[in-house]
Design a protein around this motif. Structure first.
Motif, mmCIF file in Angstrom:
data_model
loop_
_atom_site.group_PDB
_atom_site.id
_atom_site.type_symbol
_atom_site.label_atom_id
_atom_site.label_comp_id
_atom_site.label_asym_id
_atom_site.label_seq_id
_atom_site.Cartn_x
_atom_site.Cartn_y
_atom_site.Cartn_z
ATOM 1 N N LEU A 238 4.021 -3.954 9.149
ATOM 2 C CA LEU A 238 2.600 -3.676 9.361
ATOM 3 C C LEU A 238 2.356 -2.791 10.583
ATOM 4 O O LEU A 238 1.327 -2.099 10.662
ATOM 5 C CB LEU A 238 1.838 -4.996 9.501
ATOM 6 N N ARG B 20 1.914 0.730 9.428
ATOM 7 C CA ARG B 20 0.961 0.982 8.340
ATOM 8 C C ARG B 20 -0.031 2.081 8.748
ATOM 9 O O ARG B 20 -0.541 2.100 9.876
ATOM 10 C CB ARG B 20 0.218 -0.301 7.984
ATOM 11 N N ARG C 111 0.849 -1.193 0.000
ATOM 12 C CA ARG C 111 0.000 0.000 0.000
ATOM 13 C C ARG C 111 0.884 1.243 0.000
ATOM 14 O O ARG C 111 1.965 1.236 0.601
ATOM 15 C CB ARG C 111 -0.921 0.015 1.232
ATOM 16 N N VAL D 247 6.580 -5.903 4.408
ATOM 17 C CA VAL D 247 6.009 -4.641 4.909
ATOM 18 C C VAL D 247 6.014 -4.667 6.432
ATOM 19 O O VAL D 247 5.701 -5.693 7.049
ATOM 20 C CB VAL D 247 4.559 -4.471 4.393
ATOM 21 N N SER E 208 -4.845 3.459 4.962
ATOM 22 C CA SER E 208 -4.206 2.962 3.727
ATOM 23 C C SER E 208 -5.153 2.051 2.948
ATOM 24 O O SER E 208 -5.977 1.349 3.535
ATOM 25 C CB SER E 208 -2.919 2.209 4.063
ATOM 26 N N ASP F 131 3.362 2.675 2.884
ATOM 27 C CA ASP F 131 3.880 1.590 3.721
ATOM 28 C C ASP F 131 5.375 1.754 3.977
ATOM 29 O O ASP F 131 6.125 2.238 3.117
ATOM 30 C CB ASP F 131 3.668 0.232 3.033
#
Length: 670
Positions: free
Chosen positions: A391, A394, A369, A389, A398, A372
């Motif tokens: 998370l 985040r 995304r 990623v 997103s 990120d």
């Protein structure tokens, strides 16, 4: 060919001279003769060996060229097991290894540190100074016999230099694909619309298992030797053996070092963590070995690995950055490739702003995304790639990245063929990035080599509505060019002269320049050798195309689709009128007899002892003719393994004589 007064003496003299020149060039980086002089010597030796095959020496440099076709690799049993090493990622583990060693053999212990090259381990066997067998590691006790392929590697001596070597011995080495060769190979695959190779190690491994050793020779593999085995062993230490095999002609990396303590080992490891980026081959760690062979013997082995060696693995080169955007690039085949744009981050000594995401499937797998915080790695791969990623960082609002359904450049709906990962823009005639990329490919060095044109000029010409395809280039006039921005009279004349000069480009490179999907420079050469001109290739049916060595279903279908489009045929017609070469200029082989005069042959399948190219040469040199299609007028079908079933069925139905490989060779007395 000029007759030799004493062919045995001339063959021996040429073999020794060329081997010496190769040794100077590959081991000492010294060129004692020009490329032309070297090529003429090698050509003369090849002619003599064809005329007197019984006189060819086991160390002949012509074995480097390849050409042997292997349907399957024999299994060989290793005299000395090829065990794997235990790995560690920490200083604590290395110090623990040192404690275990000293507990058994005492405190007087010396180590050798070597780079852990990321390649393919092989075993090289020598008898009476001559190379007799190359084998893969396999399961450690048994591997594949890849002798024909290993002979093409210049870093592997076919005959040992000097003296003092045992009658029988084995050298262990790591075969690798140099980073520059890997990048060139991937560039060629990208040009022909093929999937890129993931990393140099996989490319080297795949190359060593090629059936045609000529392809192996073309890949320019390297090999660093790092181990010596014989019974009895004439050396006291591993370092002595490295110095000896280097004198005998083996390529040994000069990055190894003797260390008198584990602290010195750690100094070496720390020194090379960043320094290894300067090497022409990927490395992923350091191998630490006890130097004394007597102490190695005392320490012994576990079931899987030696107790006297360990591999320290560097952590993957990684960094974290923020994903700013996804850019979609359109290549000359229409493939749409996503590229991640990130905040600049330092990785492996360079500032990285872009990373590979490969395709839509990878975006979905990673659940990428915008905004990120992503993990970027540069391990065995050359191009940095996003591997994950974070998370926890985040953004709450997103949204998943939605892959475009239409071409970002021309808005044409994208398509994806069954079984393929990439999306494609089918608007070949109206998508600006595709058109410009096709033109840039056409003028490139490996294609038409029109050096006075470049991407900027191509862009100018396209935007000025002067060129839309390759044929338009040859309609350019002085008045078209001289009025372009930053284009004077001299530059305009240089471009026109360069275009005129390009008309001498041989057929195989013109074929490559057309930009047919999956037809890289190697495939184009194979096609140009098999089909005498563009008309023969254009009119070939599927069965005839897959009968060509190295041409499979995907390439054959691509060729059929390309020639089915009228606009492609029109471009070829205009290029022919412009004077480009669409006919092969291969010189016919020297006549040996008229045994096959008046006879026509179709060759199909894979052969055990000779390549398809060699079969074609034999037929022509004995007065026969090789054709590409089966008809009632055909004399013989030479049938190898894996030949097209429709050809066999048609030949049987027409009552054509079908010859096996052995039957054909007996017919010509070969």
């Amino acid at each position: 060919m000029a007759l030799a007064k004493d062919p045995a003496a001339e063959i021996q003299e040429l073999t020794q001279r060329i081997n010496y020149l190769n040794y100077q060039y590959y081991q000492n980086s010294i060129s004692e003769v020009t490329d032309y002089e070297f090529d003429k010597m090698l050509e003369r030796l090849q002619q003599l060996e064809q005329a007197y095959p019984e006189l060819r020496q086991p160390s002949s440099p012509t074995l480097r060229v390849g050409g042997t076709v292997t349907k399957s690799f024999k299994t060989v049993h290793h005299k000395y097991p090829m065990l794997s090493l235990s790995n560690t990622y920490s200083e604590e583990d290395l110090r623990e290894f040192d404690k275990r060693v000293r507990k058994v053999v005492g405190d007087e212990v010396e180590y050798v540190c070597e780079q852990k090259f990321d390649g393919v381990a092989i075993s090289l066997t020598y008898e009476n100074g001559y190379f007799v067998q190359g084998a893969t590691r396999g399961d450690g006790t048994r591997g594949d016999d890849i002798t024909a392929n290993v002979r093409t590697i210049h870093d592997v001596p076919l005959q040992v230099h000097g003296s003092g070597f045992p009658d029988q011995f084995e050298v262990r080495g790591e075969v690798f694909l140099p980073l520059q060769v890997f990048e060139n190979l991937n560039a060629e695959r990208e040009e022909s619309g093929e999937q890129l190779l993931a990393n140099p190690r996989n490319a080297a491994s795949g190359t060593l298992k090629q059936q045609d050793s000529a392809i192996v020779a073309s890949r320019k593999l390297g090999c660093f030797s790092y181990g010596f085995m014989s019974s009895p062993n004439p050396f006291d230490t591993h370092s002595e053996s490295l110095q000896a095999i280097q004198k005998w002609g083996f390529k040994v990396s000069d990055t190894w070092r003797k260390c008198t303590s584990i602290d010195k080992v750690l100094e070496y490891i720390n020194e090379w963590e960043t320094k290894r980026q300067e090497l022409p081959i990927a490395t992923d760690g350091v191998v630490v070995k006890v130097n004394s062979y007597a102490l190695q013997e005392e320490l012994g082995y576990t079931a899987k690995s030696p107790r006297w060696a360990i591999a320290y693995k560097y952590p993957a080169m990684s960094a974290m950055s923020r994903l700013l955007d996804i850019q979609y690039q359109i290549g000359r085949t229409g493939a749409v490739t996503p590229v991640a744009l990130m905040e600049p981050v330092l990785l492996a000594g360079t500032v990285v702003k872009r990373a590979s995401v490969h395709n839509a499937n990878e975006i979905q797998r990673l659940d990428l995304r915008l905004g990120d915080t992503v993990f970027v790695e540069k391990g065995g791969e050359i191009i940095p790639k996003i591997t994950g990623v974070d998370l926890s960082k985040r953004l709450a609002d997103s949204q998943p990245i939605v892959y475009p359904t239409h071409c970002p450049a021309c808005r044409t709906p994208l398509v994806r063929a069954e079984g393929e990962a990439n999306f494609y823009c089918p608007n070949e005639e109206g998508c600006a990035p595709q058109i410009q990329a096709k033109l840039e490919h056409f003028i490139s060095r490996k294609a038409m080599n029109i050096d006075e044109l470049g991407p900027k000029t191509i862009e100018q010409l396209y935007k000025a509505n002067l060129v839309h395809n390759a044929a338009d280039l040859y309609d350019l006039k002085f008045e078209h060019l001289v009025n372009l921005d930053r284009m004077g009279e001299k530059s305009a004349n240089n471009i026109l002269q360069s275009l005129e000069k390009s008309k001498q480009t041989p057929f195989d490179r013109v074929l490559f320049a057309l930009g047919i999907r999956y037809v890289g420079s190697t495939v184009a050469k194979k096609l140009a050798e098999y089909f005498p001109d563009i008309e023969a290739l254009r009119s070939a049916i599927y069965e005839e195309l897959i009968a060509v060595n190295e041409i499979g279903d995907r390439i054959a279908q691509s060729l059929l689709q390309y020639f089915a489009r009228p606009e492609h045929l029109e471009i070829i017609k205009r290029l022919k009128v412009a004077g480009l070469k669409f006919k092969s200029e291969n010189t016919a082989p020297e006549m040996e007899s008229d045994t096959l005069a008046g006879k026509t042959f179709v060759i199909s399948g894979v052969f055990e002892s000779v390549s398809r190219d060699e079969l074609q040469r034999i037929i022509i040199s004995h007065g026969g003719k090789v054709v590409s299609s089966i008809s009632g007028k055909l004399s013989y079908l030479v049938a190898g393994d894996k030949m097209g079933p429709s050809k066999l069925e048609k030949a049987t139905k027409l009552g054509i004589s079908i010859l096996s490989e052995d039957e054909f060779l007996k017919m010509v007395g070969a």
